[in-house]
Write a protein that holds these residues in place. Structure first.
Motif, PDB file in Angstrom:
ATOM      1  N   ALA A  34      52.199  37.018  43.401  1.00 48.27           N
ATOM      2  CA  ALA A  34      51.502  37.837  42.402  1.00 48.27           C
ATOM      3  C   ALA A  34      50.853  39.019  43.116  1.00 48.27           C
ATOM      4  N   SER A  35      50.616  40.069  42.375  1.00 44.07           N
ATOM      5  CA  SER A  35      49.952  41.236  42.941  1.00 44.07           C
ATOM      6  C   SER A  35      48.626  41.437  42.210  1.00 44.07           C
ATOM      7  N   VAL A  36      47.540  41.509  42.967  1.00 43.43           N
ATOM      8  CA  VAL A  36      46.214  41.667  42.355  1.00 43.43           C
ATOM      9  C   VAL A  36      45.610  42.999  42.815  1.00 43.43           C
ATOM     10  N   ALA A  37      45.202  43.797  41.850  1.00 42.26           N
ATOM     11  CA  ALA A  37      44.673  45.127  42.169  1.00 42.26           C
ATOM     12  C   ALA A  37      43.321  45.332  41.515  1.00 42.26           C
ATOM     13  N   THR A  38      42.579  46.285  42.064  1.00 38.04           N
ATOM     14  CA  THR A  38      41.325  46.696  41.436  1.00 38.04           C
ATOM     15  C   THR A  38      41.037  48.153  41.796  1.00 38.04           C
ATOM     16  N   SER A  39      39.994  48.688  41.203  1.00 38.16           N
ATOM     17  CA  SER A  39      39.647  50.095  41.431  1.00 38.16           C
ATOM     18  C   SER A  39      38.699  50.252  42.626  1.00 38.16           C
ATOM     19  N   GLU A  40      38.645  51.450  43.179  1.00 36.66           N
ATOM     20  CA  GLU A  40      37.636  51.760  44.196  1.00 36.66           C
ATOM     21  C   GLU A  40      36.227  51.532  43.645  1.00 36.66           C
ATOM     22  N   LEU A  41      36.101  51.669  42.352  1.00 38.77           N
ATOM     23  CA  LEU A  41      34.802  51.444  41.719  1.00 38.77           C
ATOM     24  C   LEU A  41      34.283  50.031  42.018  1.00 38.77           C
ATOM     25  N   THR A  42      35.212  49.077  42.072  1.00 42.31           N
ATOM     26  CA  THR A  42      34.829  47.689  42.335  1.00 42.31           C
ATOM     27  C   THR A  42      34.149  47.564  43.700  1.00 42.31           C
ATOM     28  N   ILE A  43      34.660  48.300  44.679  1.00 41.24           N
ATOM     29  CA  ILE A  43      34.049  48.286  46.017  1.00 41.24           C
ATOM     30  C   ILE A  43      32.599  48.772  45.918  1.00 41.24           C
ATOM     31  N   LEU A  44      32.408  49.835  45.143  1.00 44.01           N
ATOM     32  CA  LEU A  44      31.056  50.386  44.982  1.00 44.01           C
ATOM     33  C   LEU A  44      30.138  49.405  44.263  1.00 44.01           C
ATOM     34  N   GLU A  45      30.648  48.805  43.185  1.00 46.97           N
ATOM     35  CA  GLU A  45      29.805  47.878  42.412  1.00 46.97           C
ATOM     36  C   GLU A  45      29.439  46.649  43.249  1.00 46.97           C
ATOM     37  N   TRP A  46      30.380  46.200  44.068  1.00 49.29           N
ATOM     38  CA  TRP A  46      30.119  45.041  44.929  1.00 49.29           C
ATOM     39  C   TRP A  46      29.052  45.409  45.972  1.00 49.29           C
ATOM     40  N   SER A  47      29.190  46.579  46.589  1.00 51.40           N
ATOM     41  CA  SER A  47      28.192  47.031  47.584  1.00 51.40           C
ATOM     42  C   SER A  47      26.823  47.197  46.923  1.00 51.40           C
ATOM     43  N   HIS A  48      26.827  47.752  45.722  1.00 46.89           N
ATOM     44  CA  HIS A  48      25.578  47.962  44.972  1.00 46.89           C
ATOM     45  C   HIS A  48      24.878  46.616  44.737  1.00 46.89           C
ATOM     46  N   ALA A  49      25.649  45.635  44.288  1.00 47.22           N
ATOM     47  CA  ALA A  49      25.069  44.311  44.010  1.00 47.22           C
ATOM     48  C   ALA A  49      24.548  43.663  45.294  1.00 47.22           C
ATOM     49  N   LEU A  50      25.305  43.802  46.370  1.00 45.83           N
ATOM     50  CA  LEU A  50      24.867  43.223  47.650  1.00 45.83           C
ATOM     51  C   LEU A  50      23.600  43.917  48.145  1.00 45.83           C
ATOM     52  N   ALA A  51      23.553  45.245  48.005  1.00 45.38           N
ATOM     53  CA  ALA A  51      22.372  45.991  48.455  1.00 45.38           C
ATOM     54  C   ALA A  51      21.143  45.601  47.638  1.00 45.38           C
ATOM     55  N   THR A  52      21.339  45.413  46.332  1.00 48.12           N
ATOM     56  CA  THR A  52      20.224  44.996  45.475  1.00 48.12           C
ATOM     57  C   THR A  52      19.702  43.628  45.924  1.00 48.12           C
TER      58      THR A  52
END
Lengths: 159, 177
Positions: A34-52
């Motif tokens: 299977a191929s799983v993809a996501t947006s660059e936005l996801t990287i930002l949202e993940w970093s944002h949540a981790l930083a919070t």
């Protein structure tokens, strides 16, 4: 034909946290067929949540970095494909108008970017893409709007 | 902020000369003379390329290699160009560049006095290389995990205590958009 999944941030987080959707997310991402993809936005949202979480003292900087490395490890291994946002914003604007005005459904800025990127994946691959999310409202938008149908399907994972 | 290149040398004149040369060629760059300030400024605004002097006065960080190590830990996907007049004079530049590449993955080594035209060409090539590679997140991710990997399973265990906080923070991050 390799099945293609587009995973948004609220579903992807269960790759790195234990919870109800974790097994399903792992099955997708660990499936070599299977191929799983996501947006660059996801990287930002993940970093944002981790930083919070780091800022309020729940995690330290080491764990912040470990989480970042785990995601990068999945990208490096090909378990997750990150798609650039180059012209996404322009197209997302139309999607907000279309979903928000013509279908009277609220689409957040972030969701419009996620949906637009998923539609891009479908268009590029020329096949149905399954939109994986833990957001019931967003999942219903994908299911209910007929124009999405030949391109997007929805897989809702309750949290 | 958001310059393409950072120049770090303890000699202000050397920094000014390189910065001026790059800027006249349309390359955005900033200069630093203090390694510690350079690391902090890189943390705020990492550049794609760093030109760094090999030796600094013994006041802050030990040398250019230490600076590079710190900068790499902040942004692994960076290209480094090392400059100095004081590294092993018996080694030719090609051999030295190869040695340094093995140790720190520096793109190039330049011996002072600098050939500024060659330096500009090397910076342009490094920026071009970064531009090409940055279109592919897999290349970026490979740079991140080069020094150490953490599996999804490991991090799930590490996150166990705070999973509620982190899950909520992710949803809030998405909602904020």
């Amino acid at each position: 034909m390799t099945p293609i999944y587009y995973i948004d941030t609220c579903a992807l987080k269960w790759r790195y946290l234990n919870g109800n959707p974790t097994t399903a997310v792992n099955q997708l991402m660990d499936n070599p067929n299977a191929s799983v993809a996501t947006s660059e936005l996801t990287i930002l949202e993940w970093s944002h949540a981790l930083a919070t979480t780091c800022r309020v003292g729940e995690i330290d900087f080491d764990l912040f970095k470990h989480n970042e490395l785990a995601l990068m490890g999945d990208v490096a291994a090909g378990a997750l494909v990150i798609l650039p946002m180059a012209r996404t914003i322009e197209r997302a604007r139309y999607l907000i108008e279309y979903v928000g005005i013509h279908h009277s459904r609220a689409l957040t800025t972030g969701d419009s970017i996620q949906l637009t990127t998923a539609l891009d994946v479908s268009a590029t691959a020329g096949q149905l893409t399954t939109f994986v999310t833990c957001d019931a409202k967003l999942s219903r938008i994908v299911q209910d709007i007929r124009d999405f149908r030949p391109h997007l399907d929805s897989l809702y994972l309750p949290q | 902020m958001n310059e393409q290149v950072m120049v770090l040398d303890d000699e202000q004149d050397a920094v000014d000369m390189i910065v001026h040369q790059l800027q006249t060629k349309g390359i955005t760059c900033r200069g630093e003379t203090d390694p510690r300030a350079a690391v902090e400024s890189f943390r705020v605004s990492p550049t794609d390329v760093v030109i760094v002097d090999y030796l600094f006065p013994a006041r802050t960080l030990t040398d250019g290699l230490e600076v590079i190590s710190q900068l790499q830990s902040i942004k692994p996907f960076t290209q480094f160009i090392l400059i100095s007049g004081k590294i092993d004079p018996d080694l030719d530049e090609e051999s030295l560049t190869e040695e340094l590449r093995k140790i720190i993955k520096a793109n190039r080594y330049f011996r002072k006095p600098l050939d500024l035209h060659e330096l500009v060409d090397t910076v342009r090539a490094a920026l071009q290389s970064i531009e090409e590679k940055s279109k592919d997140w897999r290349s970026i991710a490979e740079a991140y995990v080069e020094k150490g990997k953490v599996s999804a399973e490991e991090v799930r265990d590490l996150n166990e205590r705070i999973k509620g906080h982190l899950a909520t923070a992710v949803d809030q991050a998405a909602d904020e958009l």
